[in-house]
Write an enzyme that holds these catalytic residues in place. Structure first.
Site, short mmCIF file in Angstrom:
data_model
loop_
_atom_site.label_atom_id
_atom_site.label_comp_id
_atom_site.label_asym_id
_atom_site.label_seq_id
_atom_site.Cartn_x
_atom_site.Cartn_y
_atom_site.Cartn_z
N ASN A 290 -3.89 -9.13 -7.06
CA ASN A 290 -4.32 -9.05 -5.67
C ASN A 290 -3.29 -8.29 -4.84
OD1 ASN A 290 -5.92 -10.04 -3.17
ND2 ASN A 290 -3.82 -10.64 -2.73
N GLU A 291 -3.63 -7.09 -4.39
CA GLU A 291 -2.92 -6.30 -3.37
C GLU A 291 -1.55 -5.80 -3.81
OE1 GLU A 291 -3.01 -8.26 0.46
OE2 GLU A 291 -5.16 -7.91 0.66
N ASN A 292 -1.21 -5.91 -5.09
CA ASN A 292 0.10 -5.41 -5.51
C ASN A 292 0.13 -3.89 -5.63
OD1 ASN A 292 0.72 -8.09 -5.62
ND2 ASN A 292 0.76 -8.23 -7.85
N SER B 178 -7.09 -5.31 -7.08
CA SER B 178 -7.96 -5.28 -5.92
C SER B 178 -7.07 -5.28 -4.68
CB SER B 178 -8.88 -6.49 -5.90
OG SER B 178 -9.80 -6.43 -4.84
#
Length: 820
Positions: free
Chosen positions: A421-423, A468
């Site tokens: 997530n968002e890395n 994502s």
């Protein structure tokens, strides 16, 4: 094979660190599975961390080491017997000893552990000890060895394989749980056991169900072993060669498993039996579903889509992000999970994304989704941080991924593995993050090498995404034209009407905050007076400048009230409006846009957050807004070619035909213009219908409304913001009638009323209303049904102006004669 759970007789004691004197040398009864917080609460030694400002008073627990002990009776191992101690999950840094012999150490909450205890299990009395070191201290030490890496929050949650949000998030408490959080047992066996069962379930082009069962066997004796697989009345078997076997079962004309709204969810019993010289020695049972799933990412003329295709049918993903349903995980029961999944289905959702800052969910979660047809997008547990790729983290990540991919491989509801997530945007877009690395690893090897390789090897039946948001190649990960997008500018800095600035191919996160329901809020936060800036309320608002963003997001649409109870309603209403606005925009662009996953469905404690359902399981107004916006058929007015246009969305297998009736009228009911037009929308598609100038050109924008209806579905379009409309602040009358199981509230509109909401929990904490955010034209009626076990002394309380609310009252609160 015999399995004996070891859940009784546990004691807990503080084993070092800054524990209060009352815990010194004290053994406390402990629940297993459980956690230290729950045990100390049960013993009356700490207050509930969710209540008022108690979270802040319990930070000493971050640094305490703990020890769990129990005693049990057992027989000594037989000559040819294997005996293993199995932990399905330990939170997190543990040393396990049996009868004083150290069996091993654990450093990963996301996996299980198995220890051979043949040499230390005694006849009769046995003592088992699990010593837990403080996770924060361990993470800080690991970070000092591996090098500091950026993360979104202060604690080094990225240096330890533990639920990231255990260390606090912008909607969650900083409690840093510890405990034996999953079952523990003794397993005893002779001959052999099924060490691993991995069924790969697919469907051939001719409709034949294809079950490939790969199994590993652990032997204790040299025998002739056979694996027998049965499903749908068909049986196949194969000899075990070495320590493995592969058995294929074909099921002709298999009934397909479909997402909710697309068909049924038939599940088949799969049984795998291990025979030793024709005698059954171990068995594995589970339910499977036959379906195919892909994600269409074939480049087109605009960019790259991200469209789920199930059984050859393209699906618009309507859903939400999922976080752990209680920060204290062991309180989440199968029944609670079933209620939450039912709420998702009740809001017309067909997908939940298990977010990467939480956990791999329990089998009960996936079972509930299997049964209800809810598609599951599973993040691997990486979120909003850079992660070291060096040992020992690399091996821990590989072990947990192997275990969980294998555990979940046969779940029909699971349709995507996602790397993080968002890395990825953290590396490319977040100011100063990339530069801070100074050449150190940051996790890319997990997302582009290790995890996709494991998915390809262990679960080739479903797709994998590196992260994502994600865009292919060297493109910015959050590019709206490619792959998945997260839309957070609206919440952080822009009015919600700016959702229309972007046309994502798939919006995997977007949302807007609002407070929990009144009963939840006042149960857990008891500030006097209760205000947006009172101490406990602020502790339960974790977002940076959260209240400021709430007020700035409200101001363009509704007045920002001084009265807290009015502010509570106005911000809840604005949350519902904002998110529904985004959903309708995204749905109107199907099939270009193929998904809208709201942040978030649920809460893990009582908090002002983005959730639709609060931590006491009560649906907020947002929930009802999502129920309407995600409905199978939707009418919405959207800008197209410089003018408002009617968009008819048909997420149904049947054609939508009929007549559209549109009318522009005054708020008091005078008809100014009417038009009828034919409606014909193909299944699973969207149609645009022009609206005439007569409908779109008000004489007095403050005093008029456009309504468009077809087939019992209606949309209301205002020509000005609520704060500028000439609303009657008391636009309806209401009567309350007791009925079986609750009350009926009949409302009649005396003027146009927008977004009527019955906040029934303010009257009875268990009360739930069937619908909310209902708009009525002058003279129209609506009946609300309230379910409650309470027998109200004064049923008229259900029509009190602070219970039966509307946008009219929020916009014109200062004009209400009954203002209190």
């Amino acid at each position: 094979m015999t399995r004996t759970t070891l859940h009784e007789g546990w004691l807990l004691r503080a084993n070092g660190g800054p524990a209060p004197d009352v815990l010194a040398g004290r053994d406390i009864p402990a629940q297993v599975p459980g956690s230290t917080h729950l045990d100390l609460m049960a013993a009356g030694l700490i207050p509930d961390p969710y209540l008022d400002s108690n979270e802040a008073s319990l930070t000493w627990m971050h640094r305490v080491d703990w020890q769990y002990t129990t005693a049990f009776q057992a027989s000594a191992p037989g000559v040819d017997e294997r005996v293993e101690l199995v932990f399905d999950g330990i939170d997190t840094i543990a040393t396990i000893a049996l009868n004083g012999v150290v069996l091993g150490r654990t450093a990963n909450m996301h996996r299980g552990y198995r220890f051979d205890v043949r040499d230390c299990l005694r006849e009769g009395h046995n003592e088992l000890t699990v010593t837990l070191a403080a996770a924060l201290t361990y993470a800080e030490t690991a970070e000092s060895q591996l090098g500091r890496r950026q993360r979104a929050y202060p604690h080094p949650y990225n240096a330890i394989r533990k639920m990231a949000c255990s260390f606090g998030w912008d909607w969650g408490p900083d409690l840093q749980t510890a405990g034996i959080w999953k079952p523990v047992r003794l397993e005893r066996w002779h001959t052999a056991r099924l060490a691993q069962v991995r069924p790969l379930v697919t469907v051939d082009a001719d409709g034949t169900g294809h079950v490939d069962v790969h199994l590993d066997v652990e032997r204790a004796a040299d025998r002739d072993y056979t694996a027998v697989v049965t499903v749908a009345g068909r049986e196949e078997r194969a000899a075990v060669t070495g320590d493995a076997a592969h058995v294929t079962v074909l099921v002709p004309d298999a009934r397909l498993w479909w997402p909710v709204g697309y068909g049924e969810q038939p599940l088949y019993e799969l049984t795998v039996t291990l025979l030793a010289d024709a005698e059954a020695v171990d068995t594995d049972r589970r339910r499977i579903g036959f379906r195919t799933v892909t994600v269409d990412t074939e480049p087109d003329g605009t960019g790259t889509p991200f469209t789920f295709v199930v059984n050859g049918t393209r699906v618009f993903a309507k859903g939400a992000n999922w976080i752990p349903d209680d920060h204290l995980l062991t309180r989440v029961t199968p029944a609670r999970l079933a209620r939450r999944i039912d709420q998702a289905v009740g809001a017309n959702m067909n997908m939940l994304r298990i977010w990467g800052g939480g956990i791999y969910e329990t089998d009960d979660f996936y079972a509930a989704c299997d049964e209800r047809g809810v598609l599951v997008w599973q993040d691997f547990p990486f979120a909003c941080a850079f992660y070291a790729e060096e040992e020992p983290l690399w091996s821990e990540v590989e072990a947990e991924a192997r275990e969980n991919i294998t555990r979940l491989v046969a779940r029909p509801s699971l349709v995507l593995w996602n790397g993080n997530n968002e890395n990825l945007p953290a590396y490319t877009d977040w100011e100063g993050w990339r530069e801070s690395l100074d050449g150190r690893s940051w996790g890319l090897g997990y997302y582009t090498e290790l995890l996709p390789a494991l998915v390809a090897a262990l679960d080739p039946t479903r797709p994998y995404a590196p992260g994502s948001p994600y865009s292919p190649g060297d493109l910015p990960p959050n590019d709206a034209r490619y792959g998945t997008r997260h839309e957070w500018d609206v919440w952080n800095m822009l009015d919600y009407t700016h959702y229309r600035d972007h046309l994502p191919r798939f919006c995997a996160e977007f949302g807007f905050q609002g407070p929990p329901t009144w009963s939840t809020l006042t149960r857990w936060i008891r500030d006097q007076p209760l205000t947006p800036t009172s101490p406990a309320f602020l502790l339960h608002q974790k977002a940076g400048d959260g209240n400021g963003k709430l007020d700035r997001g409200l101001a363009p649409h509704l007045p920002v009230p001084d009265d807290f109870e009015q502010w509570h309603w106005a911000t809840q209403l604005n949350q519902a409006r904002a998110v529904a606005f985004g959903v309708e925009h995204f749905r109107s662009w199907w099939p270009y846009t193929a998904g809208a996953l709201v942040w978030q469905l649920n809460d893990c404690w009582p908090v002002t957050s983005w959730a639709a359902v609060d931590s006491d399981e009560r649906p907020k107004p947002l929930y009802y807004a999502l129920k309407h916006a995600f409905a199978p058929r939707l009418l919405t007015v959207q800008p197209r070619h410089g003018r408002p246009t009617l968009v008819a969305v048909n997420d149904h297998d049947r054609q939508w035909t009929g007549t559209v009736s549109a009318a522009r009228q005054t708020l008091t009911g005078d008809i100014l213009a009417t038009v009828e037009m034919p409606l014909d929308v193909a299944p699973r598609s969207v149609a645009l219908l022009d609206l005439s100038d007569g409908l779109l050109t008000p004489v007095d924008p403050r005093s008029e409304v456009l309504t468009v209806a077809a087939g019992g579905i209606r949309v209301h379009h205002q020509f000005a913001e609520d704060r500028d409309l000439a609303y009657d602040p008391t636009p309806f009358t209401a009567e309350v009638t007791p009925v079986t199981g609750g009350y009926r509230v009949d409302v009649r509109a005396t003027s146009y009323v927008r977004d009527l909401a019955l906040l029934a929990d303010k009257v009875a904490p268990d009360a739930v209303v069937d619908d909310m955010l209902v708009s009525l034209l002058t003279g129209e009626t609506h009946t609300f049904t309230v379910r409650t076990a309470a027998s109200l002394a004064d049923p008229s309380a259900l029509r009190h102006p602070r219970v039966l609310r509307s946008a009219n009252a929020a916009a014109r609160a200062e004009e209400r004669p009954d203002k209190d």
